[in-house]
Design an enzyme around this catalytic site. Structure first.
Site, PDB file in Angstrom:
ATOM      1  N   ARG A  46      -7.787 -12.844  -4.914  1.00  0.00           N
ATOM      2  CA  ARG A  46      -7.142 -12.174  -4.222  1.00  0.00           C
ATOM      3  C   ARG A  46      -5.465 -12.535  -4.439  1.00  0.00           C
ATOM      4  O   ARG A  46      -4.720 -11.503  -4.683  1.00  0.00           O
ATOM      5  CB  ARG A  46      -7.313 -12.524  -2.823  1.00  0.00           C
ATOM      6  CG  ARG A  46      -8.792 -12.484  -2.368  1.00  0.00           C
ATOM      7  CD  ARG A  46      -8.704 -12.557  -0.723  1.00  0.00           C
ATOM      8  NE  ARG A  46      -8.402 -14.133  -0.379  1.00  0.00           N
ATOM      9  CZ  ARG A  46      -9.841 -14.840  -0.189  1.00  0.00           C
ATOM     10  NH1 ARG A  46     -10.786 -14.317  -0.464  1.00  0.00           N
ATOM     11  NH2 ARG A  46      -9.438 -15.905   0.266  1.00  0.00           N
ATOM     12  N   LYS A 136       3.942  -6.022  11.105  1.00  0.00           N
ATOM     13  CA  LYS A 136       3.135  -4.560  11.207  1.00  0.00           C
ATOM     14  C   LYS A 136       1.959  -5.042  12.307  1.00  0.00           C
ATOM     15  O   LYS A 136       1.261  -6.102  11.977  1.00  0.00           O
ATOM     16  CB  LYS A 136       2.493  -4.230   9.935  1.00  0.00           C
ATOM     17  CG  LYS A 136       1.778  -2.633  10.135  1.00  0.00           C
ATOM     18  CD  LYS A 136       0.745  -2.401   9.183  1.00  0.00           C
ATOM     19  CE  LYS A 136      -0.365  -2.930   9.945  1.00  0.00           C
ATOM     20  NZ  LYS A 136      -1.592  -2.720   8.807  1.00  0.00           N
ATOM     21  N   LYS A 219       4.108   3.872  12.331  1.00  0.00           N
ATOM     22  CA  LYS A 219       3.287   3.960  11.347  1.00  0.00           C
ATOM     23  C   LYS A 219       2.036   4.874  11.830  1.00  0.00           C
ATOM     24  O   LYS A 219       1.156   4.359  12.255  1.00  0.00           O
ATOM     25  CB  LYS A 219       2.953   2.824  10.793  1.00  0.00           C
ATOM     26  CG  LYS A 219       2.107   3.046   9.574  1.00  0.00           C
ATOM     27  CD  LYS A 219       1.740   1.751   8.742  1.00  0.00           C
ATOM     28  CE  LYS A 219       0.481   2.047   7.750  1.00  0.00           C
ATOM     29  NZ  LYS A 219       0.245   0.798   6.615  1.00  0.00           N
TER      30      LYS A 219
HETATM   31  C1  5MM Z   1      -4.889   2.022   8.315  1.00  0.00           C
HETATM   32  O1  5MM Z   1      -4.797   0.895   7.350  1.00  0.00           O
HETATM   33  C2  5MM Z   1      -3.404   0.532   7.203  1.00  0.00           C
HETATM   34  C3  5MM Z   1      -2.881   1.422   6.006  1.00  0.00           C
HETATM   35  O2  5MM Z   1      -3.900   1.691   5.083  1.00  0.00           O
HETATM   36  P1  5MM Z   1      -4.712   2.999   4.588  1.00  0.00           P
HETATM   37  O3  5MM Z   1      -3.317   3.715   4.087  1.00  0.00           O
HETATM   38  O4  5MM Z   1      -5.437   2.307   3.360  1.00  0.00           O
HETATM   39  O5  5MM Z   1      -5.194   3.528   5.733  1.00  0.00           O
HETATM   40  C4  5MM Z   1      -3.369  -0.765   6.447  1.00  0.00           C
HETATM   41  O6  5MM Z   1      -2.074  -1.385   6.407  1.00  0.00           O
HETATM   42  C5  5MM Z   1      -4.469  -1.757   7.156  1.00  0.00           C
HETATM   43  O7  5MM Z   1      -3.950  -1.987   8.442  1.00  0.00           O
HETATM   44  C6  5MM Z   1      -4.552  -2.948   6.491  1.00  0.00           C
HETATM   45  O8  5MM Z   1      -5.351  -2.705   5.375  1.00  0.00           O
HETATM   46  C7  5MM Z   1      -5.346  -4.046   6.993  1.00  0.00           C
HETATM   47  O9  5MM Z   1      -6.268  -3.855   7.397  1.00  0.00           O
HETATM   48  P2  5MM Z   1      -7.377  -4.880   8.139  1.00  0.00           P
HETATM   49  O10 5MM Z   1      -8.469  -4.057   8.835  1.00  0.00           O
HETATM   50  O11 5MM Z   1      -7.868  -5.763   7.245  1.00  0.00           O
HETATM   51  O12 5MM Z   1      -6.579  -5.298   8.985  1.00  0.00           O
END
Ligand code: 5MM
Length: 340
Positions: A46, A136, A219
């Site tokens: 990671r 966020k 967002k």
């Molecule tokens: C909706 O997800 C966020 C934006 O990603 P996409 O452009 O792929 O839709 C993204 O920031 C999301 O919140 C993160 O990947 C974290 O997701 P999880 O589910 O691991 O909290």
């Protein structure tokens, strides 16, 4: 609360020509991403993946900020530079995901509430010391038979507003992310109706919690057909419906809107953003805060090997540059083959 500092950071995040890389996948989500390239999700993998992204030559020219996950904000480059410091040294604002994920909402089958408010003030204080200047929190709203309920929408809007208030108290710009999922079989009109209701509740809650609108970023999802819908709206309709919906619900005091990609292909997400930015003068800046739409090709190019480093970085820089052009309404699909 230092309002002018909040506003300065919010404006820098949505400056024209740049956008945000959402690299805040939690452990479960990054494992799913690594499964695609058949790579074990170890801490070192990671770290190496995030280093590949953050050090991609040229990408910083089109990135205003990067959203990190808790593990990542504590990690370092191979040369020992903490990731938030490395990003800041390259003109990219470090941010942090602070929600603890969407959990089943008791009594409301099929709906979720995002958790993470307990101890948030203290966590924000620590993240600020580590260099985070924005945060966020993602609320998830699914569309289906009888959902979303008004209660679930209200509960999520309330949590988003409480999070935003705590962020501003700690001089951290909140990114408020109410995501209406595009996974269902619903039409674009149904997506617009639900997104409209969700944004109405969110801005009502933000007002009640005395959020300084000039010091936050929204967002949202785009207004788009559900993935399983037999009728898929074209790109022009997505752009027009999204902007119409936002104009009705997002106050002009908000400096910018940074979309999530939500499962769109990288090319679709870029085209939609560019078309929206061609629709004439708007009260806010429209940019990107993409996860998958920025990372998918970079992840595949990298493939988990040091031999793939340059390929992964080239892919990220390409998508960042094309999305940067889309914030100016200057993206054309023909650029895809020239951009590498
Ligand atoms: C909706 O997800 C966020 C934006 O990603 P996409 O452009 O792929 O839709 C993204 O920031 C999301 O919140 C993160 O990947 C974290 O997701 P999880 O589910 O691991 O909290």
């Amino acid at each position: 609360m230092n309002r002018s500092e909040l506003e300065r950071v919010a404006r820098a995040l949505v400056v024209k020509g740049k956008g945000i890389l959402a690299a805040d996948e939690s452990s479960g989500t990054i494992k799913k991403r690594f499964d695609v390239i058949k790579l074990d999700s170890t801490e070192e993998h990671r770290r190496a993946y995030r280093e590949m992204l953050f050090t991609a030559p040229g990408a910083a020219d089109s990135l205003s900020g990067v959203i990190l996950f808790d593990e990542t904000i504590h990690q370092k480059t191979r040369d020992g530079i903490p990731f938030p410091d490395y990003l800041a040294q390259h003109g990219v604002i470090p941010g942090i995901k602070v929600d603890a994920g969407a959990k089943p909402l008791a009594g409301f089958p099929g709906e979720t509430i995002t958790e993470g408010l307990d101890g948030l003030r203290e966590r924000l204080l620590e993240y600020r010391k580590l260099g985070a200047r924005f945060a966020k929190w993602r609320a998830v709203i699914d569309i289906g038979e009888g959902i979303p309920t008004a209660f679930a929408v209200r509960a999520n809007a309330h949590a988003l507003a409480r999070y935003a208030a705590l962020c501003q108290e700690q001089e951290i710009v909140p990114i408020v992310e109410p995501e209406v999922l595009m996974d269902g079989a619903h039409s674009i009109d149904r997506c617009e109706e639900v997104t409209d209701r969700v944004l109405e509740e969110v801005f009502h809650a933000l007002h009640e919690h005395r959020i300084y609108l000039e010091g936050m970023i929204l967002k949202p999802n785009m207004v788009i057909s559900g993935k399983k819908s037999p009728t898929q709206a074209g790109p022009e309709q997505v752009a027009q419906s999204t902007v119409r919906c936002l104009k009705r619900r997002v106050p002009a005091a908000v400096p910018g809107i940074a979309f999530l990609s939500g499962g769109q292909s990288p090319e679709e997400a870029t085209l939609h953003l560019s078309l929206m930015n061609q629709l004439g003068a708007l009260p806010w800046s429209l940019t990107f805060s993409y996860g998958r739409a920025l990372q998918d090709t970079a992840l595949k190019g990298w493939g988990g090997t040091s031999a793939g480093l340059a390929a992964g970085q080239t892919e990220l820089a390409k998508r960042a540059r094309l999305n940067g052009l889309a914030t100016l309404g200057r993206y054309q699909p023909a650029l895809e083959s020239q951009a590498a």
